[in-house]
Motif scaffolding. Sequence first.
Motif, mmCIF file in Angstrom:
data_model
loop_
_atom_site.group_PDB
_atom_site.id
_atom_site.type_symbol
_atom_site.label_atom_id
_atom_site.label_comp_id
_atom_site.label_asym_id
_atom_site.label_seq_id
_atom_site.Cartn_x
_atom_site.Cartn_y
_atom_site.Cartn_z
ATOM 1 N N GLN A 12 35.537 25.017 63.449
ATOM 2 C CA GLN A 12 36.441 23.868 63.507
ATOM 3 C C GLN A 12 37.215 23.733 62.198
ATOM 4 O OE1 GLN A 12 33.911 20.555 64.675
ATOM 5 N NE2 GLN A 12 34.579 20.829 66.796
ATOM 6 N N THR A 13 38.294 23.001 62.261
ATOM 7 C CA THR A 13 39.112 22.735 61.066
ATOM 8 C C THR A 13 38.237 22.209 59.935
ATOM 9 O OG1 THR A 13 41.077 22.270 62.389
ATOM 10 C CG2 THR A 13 41.025 21.382 60.168
ATOM 11 N N GLY A 14 38.450 22.779 58.756
ATOM 12 C CA GLY A 14 37.673 22.383 57.586
ATOM 13 C C GLY A 14 36.414 23.205 57.387
ATOM 14 N N GLY A 15 36.082 24.029 58.356
ATOM 15 C CA GLY A 15 34.877 24.844 58.258
ATOM 16 C C GLY A 15 35.079 26.096 57.425
ATOM 17 N N SER A 16 34.029 26.887 57.359
ATOM 18 C CA SER A 16 34.037 28.113 56.553
ATOM 19 C C SER A 16 33.509 29.294 57.357
ATOM 20 C CB SER A 16 33.149 27.935 55.313
ATOM 21 O OG SER A 16 33.626 26.915 54.480
ATOM 22 N N GLN A 81 35.370 35.241 51.660
ATOM 23 C CA GLN A 81 34.847 33.903 51.929
ATOM 24 C C GLN A 81 36.021 32.992 52.210
ATOM 25 O OE1 GLN A 81 31.680 32.693 52.189
ATOM 26 N NE2 GLN A 81 32.598 30.710 52.735
ATOM 27 N N MET A 82 36.032 32.406 53.394
ATOM 28 C CA MET A 82 37.153 31.564 53.810
ATOM 29 C C MET A 82 36.676 30.124 53.952
ATOM 30 S SD MET A 82 38.945 34.095 56.603
ATOM 31 C CE MET A 82 37.603 33.967 57.775
ATOM 32 N N ASN A 83 37.263 29.231 53.179
ATOM 33 C CA ASN A 83 36.873 27.828 53.170
ATOM 34 C C ASN A 83 38.025 26.949 53.616
ATOM 35 O OD1 ASN A 83 34.314 28.526 51.988
ATOM 36 N ND2 ASN A 83 35.344 28.671 50.006
ATOM 37 N N ASN A 84 37.688 25.732 54.010
ATOM 38 C CA ASN A 84 38.697 24.760 54.431
ATOM 39 C C ASN A 84 39.677 25.390 55.431
ATOM 40 O OD1 ASN A 84 40.090 22.342 54.560
ATOM 41 N ND2 ASN A 84 41.310 22.769 52.726
ATOM 42 N N LEU A 85 39.134 25.976 56.455
ATOM 43 C CA LEU A 85 39.964 26.694 57.427
ATOM 44 C C LEU A 85 40.815 25.739 58.244
ATOM 45 C CD1 LEU A 85 37.356 29.376 58.423
ATOM 46 C CD2 LEU A 85 39.649 29.854 57.566
ATOM 47 N N LYS A 86 41.988 26.225 58.606
ATOM 48 C CA LYS A 86 42.962 25.449 59.365
ATOM 49 C C LYS A 86 43.317 26.196 60.643
ATOM 50 C CE LYS A 86 44.977 24.241 54.894
ATOM 51 N NZ LYS A 86 46.195 24.278 54.045
ATOM 52 N N PRO A 87 43.836 25.492 61.634
ATOM 53 C CA PRO A 87 44.244 26.196 62.867
ATOM 54 C C PRO A 87 45.232 27.340 62.609
ATOM 55 C CG PRO A 87 44.142 23.849 63.268
ATOM 56 C CD PRO A 87 43.895 24.029 61.798
ATOM 57 N N ASP A 88 46.083 27.208 61.597
ATOM 58 C CA ASP A 88 47.036 28.281 61.274
ATOM 59 C C ASP A 88 46.350 29.527 60.743
ATOM 60 O OD1 ASP A 88 49.854 26.271 60.056
ATOM 61 O OD2 ASP A 88 49.156 26.780 62.075
ATOM 62 N N ASP A 89 45.075 29.443 60.413
ATOM 63 C CA ASP A 89 44.327 30.621 59.975
ATOM 64 C C ASP A 89 43.842 31.454 61.150
ATOM 65 O OD1 ASP A 89 42.915 28.532 57.427
ATOM 66 O OD2 ASP A 89 44.485 30.044 57.164
ATOM 67 N N THR A 90 44.034 30.973 62.357
ATOM 68 C CA THR A 90 43.618 31.726 63.535
ATOM 69 C C THR A 90 44.385 33.036 63.611
ATOM 70 O OG1 THR A 90 43.015 29.749 64.788
ATOM 71 C CG2 THR A 90 43.566 31.724 66.058
ATOM 72 N N LEU A 117 38.315 38.881 65.162
ATOM 73 C CA LEU A 117 39.008 37.643 65.495
ATOM 74 C C LEU A 117 38.359 36.445 64.816
ATOM 75 C CD1 LEU A 117 41.185 36.190 67.182
ATOM 76 C CD2 LEU A 117 39.475 36.045 69.035
ATOM 77 N N VAL A 118 39.225 35.612 64.230
ATOM 78 C CA VAL A 118 38.820 34.318 63.687
ATOM 79 C C VAL A 118 39.639 33.248 64.403
ATOM 80 C CG1 VAL A 118 38.861 32.824 61.657
ATOM 81 C CG2 VAL A 118 38.151 35.222 61.442
ATOM 82 N N THR A 119 38.945 32.278 64.967
ATOM 83 C CA THR A 119 39.613 31.195 65.678
ATOM 84 C C THR A 119 39.221 29.868 65.046
ATOM 85 O OG1 THR A 119 39.516 32.460 67.739
ATOM 86 C CG2 THR A 119 39.968 30.104 67.918
ATOM 87 N N VAL A 120 40.229 29.080 64.687
ATOM 88 C CA VAL A 120 39.985 27.777 64.083
ATOM 89 C C VAL A 120 40.550 26.719 65.016
ATOM 90 C CG1 VAL A 120 40.263 26.315 62.054
ATOM 91 C CG2 VAL A 120 40.214 28.825 61.805
#
Length: 122
Positions: A12-16, A81-90, A117-120
């Motif tokens: 989800q948004t904000g996750g890592s 390491q990906m932090n504070n993920l956003k939907p645009d990071d999908t 695949l990474v889905t946010v």
Amino acid sequence: VQLVESGGGSVQTGGSLSLSCVTSGFRFDHYAIGWFRQAPGKEREELACRNSNDGTTSYVDPVKGRFIMTSDNAKNAAYLQMNNLKPDDTAVYYCAVRQFSESCPAYSMDFWGKGILVTVSS
């Protein structure tokens, strides 16, 4: 030569999430290694690059301060390491290498992984 990404998934948004790229078949420390992504309908973009000359890492602006790239020469591996993920990071995320290079241009990397695949979600 093999590059295998792992660690993708949904968040989800904000996750890592933490991605790994395990390589084999070449002299890892002679290559620059980069992380890239490609979202649907968009071009593949560079995210981070560890150059082969001095081992320093550079980032593109959209991920600076949120993504951290590390590498382990003993394990022939790189990590993102990906932090504070956003939907645009999908996107589908890739690692790739380029021999004796200070940069990681997407159009001229030598070898690529198959991507993961990474889905946010919002």
